[in-house]
Motif scaffolding. Structure first.
Motif, PDB file in Angstrom:
ATOM      1  N   THR A   1       5.062  -2.949  -1.759  1.00 59.45           N
ATOM      2  CA  THR A   1       5.346  -1.544  -2.052  1.00 59.45           C
ATOM      3  C   THR A   1       4.078  -0.703  -1.915  1.00 59.45           C
ATOM      4  N   ILE A   2       4.207   0.455  -1.285  1.00 65.13           N
ATOM      5  CA  ILE A   2       3.089   1.387  -1.152  1.00 65.13           C
ATOM      6  C   ILE A   2       3.186   2.499  -2.186  1.00 65.13           C
ATOM      7  N   ALA A   3       4.401   3.004  -2.415  1.00 65.61           N
ATOM      8  CA  ALA A   3       4.591   4.076  -3.396  1.00 65.61           C
ATOM      9  C   ALA A   3       6.058   4.140  -3.804  1.00 65.61           C
ATOM     10  N   THR A   4       6.307   4.784  -4.937  1.00 65.39           N
ATOM     11  CA  THR A   4       7.666   5.013  -5.406  1.00 65.39           C
ATOM     12  C   THR A   4       7.792   6.453  -5.887  1.00 65.39           C
ATOM     13  N   ILE A   5       9.010   6.941  -5.909  1.00 66.25           N
ATOM     14  CA  ILE A   5       9.293   8.231  -6.535  1.00 66.25           C
ATOM     15  C   ILE A   5       9.861   7.913  -7.912  1.00 66.25           C
TER      16      ILE A   5
ATOM     17  N   VAL B   1       1.079   3.147  -5.350  1.00 65.64           N
ATOM     18  CA  VAL B   1       0.675   1.771  -5.650  1.00 65.64           C
ATOM     19  C   VAL B   1      -0.558   1.394  -4.828  1.00 65.64           C
ATOM     20  N   ARG B   2      -0.599   1.845  -3.578  1.00 63.81           N
ATOM     21  CA  ARG B   2      -1.726   1.546  -2.692  1.00 63.81           C
ATOM     22  C   ARG B   2      -2.190   2.833  -2.011  1.00 63.81           C
ATOM     23  N   HIS B   3      -3.470   3.144  -2.155  1.00 63.32           N
ATOM     24  CA  HIS B   3      -4.044   4.313  -1.485  1.00 63.32           C
ATOM     25  C   HIS B   3      -4.553   3.958  -0.091  1.00 63.32           C
ATOM     26  N   ALA B   4      -4.599   2.676   0.217  1.00 67.35           N
ATOM     27  CA  ALA B   4      -5.047   2.203   1.528  1.00 67.35           C
ATOM     28  C   ALA B   4      -4.365   0.877   1.822  1.00 67.35           C
ATOM     29  N   VAL B   5      -4.273   0.547   3.100  1.00 68.52           N
ATOM     30  CA  VAL B   5      -3.673  -0.713   3.522  1.00 68.52           C
ATOM     31  C   VAL B   5      -4.653  -1.445   4.423  1.00 68.52           C
ATOM     32  N   GLU B   6      -4.814  -2.731   4.179  1.00 66.14           N
ATOM     33  CA  GLU B   6      -5.698  -3.546   5.006  1.00 66.14           C
ATOM     34  C   GLU B   6      -4.926  -4.021   6.229  1.00 66.14           C
ATOM     35  N   LEU B   7      -5.473  -3.716   7.404  1.00 64.19           N
ATOM     36  CA  LEU B   7      -4.819  -4.071   8.661  1.00 64.19           C
ATOM     37  C   LEU B   7      -5.676  -5.030   9.475  1.00 64.19           C
ATOM     38  N   SER B   8      -5.005  -5.851  10.263  1.00 62.96           N
ATOM     39  CA  SER B   8      -5.660  -6.676  11.270  1.00 62.96           C
ATOM     40  C   SER B   8      -5.264  -6.099  12.624  1.00 62.96           C
ATOM     41  N   CYS B   9      -6.263  -5.700  13.402  1.00 66.43           N
ATOM     42  CA  CYS B   9      -5.929  -5.050  14.670  1.00 66.43           C
ATOM     43  C   CYS B   9      -7.110  -5.105  15.635  1.00 66.43           C
TER      44      CYS B   9
END
Length: 210
Positions: free
Chosen positions: A180-184, A129-137
């Motif tokens: 969600t990031i991914a599912t099987i 679902v997402r190939h990357a995640v936006e982070l605050s750090c």
């Protein structure tokens, strides 16, 4: 976070399109360092190393050291201009983060141990679902990538951001839901049909042999 990579840069004395073209004609890539409430620094880079880094995972989330004379600037790549035809780098914007300042970066996701997922082993499909995640750090907490272990996952299992271990000082910019990031996923219809066809062909072969 991985160790910083060093860019050895040279100063440029003039800004503007004409000066940038002259820099490119000399075989180097014009760039600028800005931020941290300091004066911008006009620089040029050696293109071979830049091209190498451009092709690495996490180019926009890696903390680089840019060495200009006796000074070293810790920076992030904030913008990269490419030639629309050749994809040759034309200009790079580097940002100096302020100490303790939280910044927003997009970090790529790396899935590991696919061979240890029963769901994938027996025909399931990894639906990303997402190939990357936006982070605050803070800059020192930027991960090179986010690793997600698929070992043990079955068909129907989902991976949510809550199950991902992030470095201390890093958090997703989306905080109002456990996304969600991914599912099987179950095998596709076409894949199931191919399997049935193979079984049928095998049975027919056995009948002909009889």
């Amino acid at each position: 976070m991985s160790d910083a990579i060093v860019f050895n840069a040279e100063t440029r004395e003039r800004a503007g399109k004409g000066a940038a073209r002259a820099t490119r004609r000399s075989g180097r890539v014009p760039a600028v360092i800005y931020g941290d409430k300091k004066e911008p620094v006009l620089i040029s880079l050696e293109p071979v190393q830049l091209n190498k880094e451009m092709n690495r995972r996490g180019f926009f989330s890696h903390l680089y050291d840019v060495k200009v004379g006796k000074d070293t600037h810790k920076v992030l790549v904030r913008d990269l201009q490419l030639d629309p035809v050749t994809d040759i780098p034309l200009h790079v914007d580097f940002m100096r983060p302020s100490k303790g300042e939280k910044i927003t970066v997009e970090v790529t996701i790396n899935f590991i141990n696919e061979e240890d997922s029963p769901g994938l082993k027996y025909g399931g499909v990894l639906n990303v679902v997402r190939h990357a995640v936006e982070l605050s750090c803070v800059p020192t907490a930027i991960p090179e990538s986010i690793e997600i272990d698929l070992a043990g996952l079955e068909v129907g299992d989902s991976i949510h951001i809550s199950s991902v271990k992030l470095p201390e000082g890093a958090e997703p910019t989306i905080t109002d839901r456990d996304f969600t990031i991914a599912t099987i996923a179950a095998p596709t219809v076409s894949k199931a049909a191919d399997t049935e066809e193979e079984v049928t062909e095998g049975e027919e072969g056995e009948e002909e042999a009889d």
